[in-house]
Design a protein around this motif. Structure first.
Motif, mmCIF file in Angstrom:
data_model
loop_
_atom_site.group_PDB
_atom_site.id
_atom_site.type_symbol
_atom_site.label_atom_id
_atom_site.label_comp_id
_atom_site.label_asym_id
_atom_site.label_seq_id
_atom_site.Cartn_x
_atom_site.Cartn_y
_atom_site.Cartn_z
ATOM 1 N N ARG A 175 0.773 -1.299 0.108
ATOM 2 C CA ARG A 175 0.020 -0.243 -0.012
ATOM 3 C C ARG A 175 0.795 1.310 -0.049
ATOM 4 O O ARG A 175 0.379 2.397 0.635
ATOM 5 N N GLU A 176 1.926 1.439 -0.623
ATOM 6 C CA GLU A 176 2.754 2.491 -0.488
ATOM 7 C C GLU A 176 2.117 3.671 -1.401
ATOM 8 O O GLU A 176 1.304 3.386 -2.390
ATOM 9 N N TYR A 177 2.461 4.775 -1.046
ATOM 10 C CA TYR A 177 1.798 5.890 -1.509
ATOM 11 C C TYR A 177 2.582 6.440 -2.795
ATOM 12 O O TYR A 177 2.010 6.664 -3.741
ATOM 13 N N ASN A 178 3.935 6.348 -2.973
ATOM 14 C CA ASN A 178 4.604 6.456 -4.128
ATOM 15 C C ASN A 178 4.698 5.179 -4.937
ATOM 16 O O ASN A 178 5.640 4.383 -4.498
ATOM 17 N N ARG A 179 3.886 4.841 -5.655
ATOM 18 C CA ARG A 179 3.815 3.870 -6.462
ATOM 19 C C ARG A 179 4.530 3.812 -7.899
ATOM 20 O O ARG A 179 4.441 4.850 -8.571
ATOM 21 N N PHE A 180 5.386 2.555 -7.856
ATOM 22 C CA PHE A 180 5.996 2.577 -9.376
ATOM 23 C C PHE A 180 5.768 1.226 -9.932
ATOM 24 O O PHE A 180 6.413 0.294 -9.512
ATOM 25 N N SER A 181 4.585 1.143 -10.447
ATOM 26 C CA SER A 181 4.063 -0.514 -10.787
ATOM 27 C C SER A 181 5.071 -1.221 -11.345
ATOM 28 O O SER A 181 5.129 -2.431 -11.066
ATOM 29 N N LYS A 182 5.777 -0.648 -12.263
ATOM 30 C CA LYS A 182 6.728 -1.567 -13.128
ATOM 31 C C LYS A 182 7.647 -2.286 -11.943
ATOM 32 O O LYS A 182 8.119 -3.503 -12.398
ATOM 33 N N GLY A 183 8.073 -1.753 -11.217
ATOM 34 C CA GLY A 183 8.907 -2.177 -10.047
ATOM 35 C C GLY A 183 8.161 -3.150 -9.249
ATOM 36 O O GLY A 183 8.422 -4.228 -8.869
ATOM 37 N N LEU A 184 6.810 -2.836 -8.889
ATOM 38 C CA LEU A 184 5.958 -3.512 -7.806
ATOM 39 C C LEU A 184 5.680 -4.836 -8.472
ATOM 40 O O LEU A 184 5.742 -6.018 -7.884
ATOM 41 N N PHE A 185 5.202 -4.983 -9.935
ATOM 42 C CA PHE A 185 5.230 -6.204 -10.462
ATOM 43 C C PHE A 185 6.141 -7.090 -10.646
ATOM 44 O O PHE A 185 6.232 -8.215 -10.254
ATOM 45 N N SER A 186 7.658 -6.353 -10.678
ATOM 46 C CA SER A 186 8.636 -7.269 -10.615
ATOM 47 C C SER A 186 8.777 -7.743 -9.225
ATOM 48 O O SER A 186 9.378 -8.981 -9.036
ATOM 49 N N PHE A 187 8.676 -6.959 -8.288
ATOM 50 C CA PHE A 187 9.184 -7.193 -6.756
ATOM 51 C C PHE A 187 8.316 -8.498 -6.203
ATOM 52 O O PHE A 187 8.942 -9.393 -5.593
ATOM 53 N N VAL A 188 7.082 -8.688 -6.749
ATOM 54 C CA VAL A 188 6.154 -9.631 -6.155
ATOM 55 C C VAL A 188 6.631 -10.848 -6.760
ATOM 56 O O VAL A 188 6.377 -11.935 -6.040
ATOM 57 N N GLY A 189 7.361 -10.995 -7.692
ATOM 58 C CA GLY A 189 8.108 -12.269 -8.364
ATOM 59 C C GLY A 189 6.978 -12.913 -9.307
ATOM 60 O O GLY A 189 6.145 -12.304 -10.189
ATOM 61 N N PHE A 190 6.639 -14.273 -8.944
ATOM 62 C CA PHE A 190 5.815 -15.217 -9.608
ATOM 63 C C PHE A 190 6.201 -15.294 -11.041
ATOM 64 O O PHE A 190 7.171 -14.612 -11.500
#
Ligand code: UDP
Ligand code: MG
Length: 309
Positions: A175-190
């Motif tokens: 739930r971070e405020y400063n969102r950078f989705s390209k990184g978040l997608f990568s961060f969660v793995g899968f």
């Protein structure tokens, strides 16, 4: 019956909405006989008739829903709101301007179903129709971020991707405020598979990203996924200590051997200006991280919904 949620962030897209919906429905009727589609249009505080166009669709079609923000919160917030609302087994994010071709959906869906991937992501292999200067800076950004961040970011990656519900749950948990989705997608793995396609130009309207907006977004990406700039400024500090130490030695020895004529103020002035420049630069880097932290700790909402269906 399995459900696919299609999330469409829209900001001033009055001309594109209908075209997008028609194309997506065409694909649905052609390729998806056994699946159900759920559309979630997110009106990101548009100033034109976007919301009205979306409402027309929502009134006419049972499976079209919408969320309307109280103001423009940016694409990142719009995507998050869509993910929060989606109820499908598979979820995809698509631009309203048809730059993310719905015709790819079937191929992506089959890959998830048959090859056991959790996510099919897309990247464009060229940047046709984009100003060369923008492409140049985008290339530099991806080179830099991949150097300084542990999270891999793919050059030309679009936000267009089809994900399983499980992956989306994990993205939503951040739930971070400063969102950078390209990184978040990568961060969660899968297990993610990349497919490539030629850049498509938007069907109507024009891009919402100015150079300045993109620049700020790049800074967001760097501060959110790397602390290398902080290490860099510490390194600069150390380097300057070392240099000053050598200079002190040099001056002591020189004075002992040749005496002490008072000259050299211009070089002194240059050094002072240079070193204060470096100090301000480093302070700026720290300030960037501090300001992001400040925004995070305030826990402000990432979007405010005015109305929805
Ligand atoms: N968008 C949004 N909020 C914004 C800016 C853009 O929801 O503040 C949406 C926009 O309506 C579009 C998508 O994000 O559906 C991508 O924007 P755009 O096509 O302008 O970006 P580009 O494809 O040029 O990178
Ligand atoms: Mg676009």
């Amino acid at each position: 019956m399995e459900k696919i949620s299609i999330i469409v962030p829209c900001y001033n897209e009055q001309e594109s909405i209908k075209l997008f919906f028609e194309e997506a429905e065409r694909v649905k009727n052609q390729d998806f006989q056994y699946e159900e589609f759920e559309y979630i249009f997110v009106d990101d505080g548009s100033k034109d008739n976007t919301l009205q166009k979306i409402k027309e669709l929502a009134n006419a079609h049972e499976n079209v829903r919408y969320i309307s923000f109280s103001r423009n919160f940016g694409k990142e917030s719009a995507m998050l709101a869509g993910l929060d609302e989606a109820t499908g087994d598979y979820i995809t994010l698509m631009d309203a301007d048809l730059q993310d071709p719905p015709s790819l959906l079937k191929k992506m869906f089959d890959m998830i179903k048959q090859e056991g991937y959790d996510c099919i992501a897309t990247r464009r292999i060229n940047r046709k129709g984009e100003p060369p200067i923008r492409s140049f800076f985008a290339k530099c950004f991806y080179k830099l971020i991949n150097h300084i961040s542990d999270v891999e970011m793919v050059d030309g990656a679009r936000d267009f991707r089809l994900m399983t519900k499980q992956m989306v749950e994990n993205i939503k948990s951040m739930r971070e405020y400063n969102r950078f989705s390209k990184g978040l997608f990568s961060f969660v793995g899968f297990k993610t598979k990349w497919i490539e396609y030629e850049n498509v130009e938007r069907v109507a309207g024009k891009t919402k990203w100015s150079f300045w907006k993109l620049f700020k977004y790049a800074i967001e990406g760097i501060t959110a996924f790397s602390t290398a700039p902080l290490i860099f400024s510490s390194f600069l500090g150390l380097l300057f200590c070392l240099v000053s130490f050598l200079m002190i030695l040099f001056i002591i020895v020189k004075t002992l051997i040749f005496g002490d004529p008072t000259s050299g103020w211009p070089s002194l002035a240059c050094i002072i200006v240079f070193v204060s420049g470096v100090q301000l630069f480093s302070l700026g880097i720290i300030g960037q991280y501090l300001s992001k932290t400040y925004l995070e700790v305030k826990h402000r909402p990432k979007y405010i919904i005015k109305e929805k269906k």
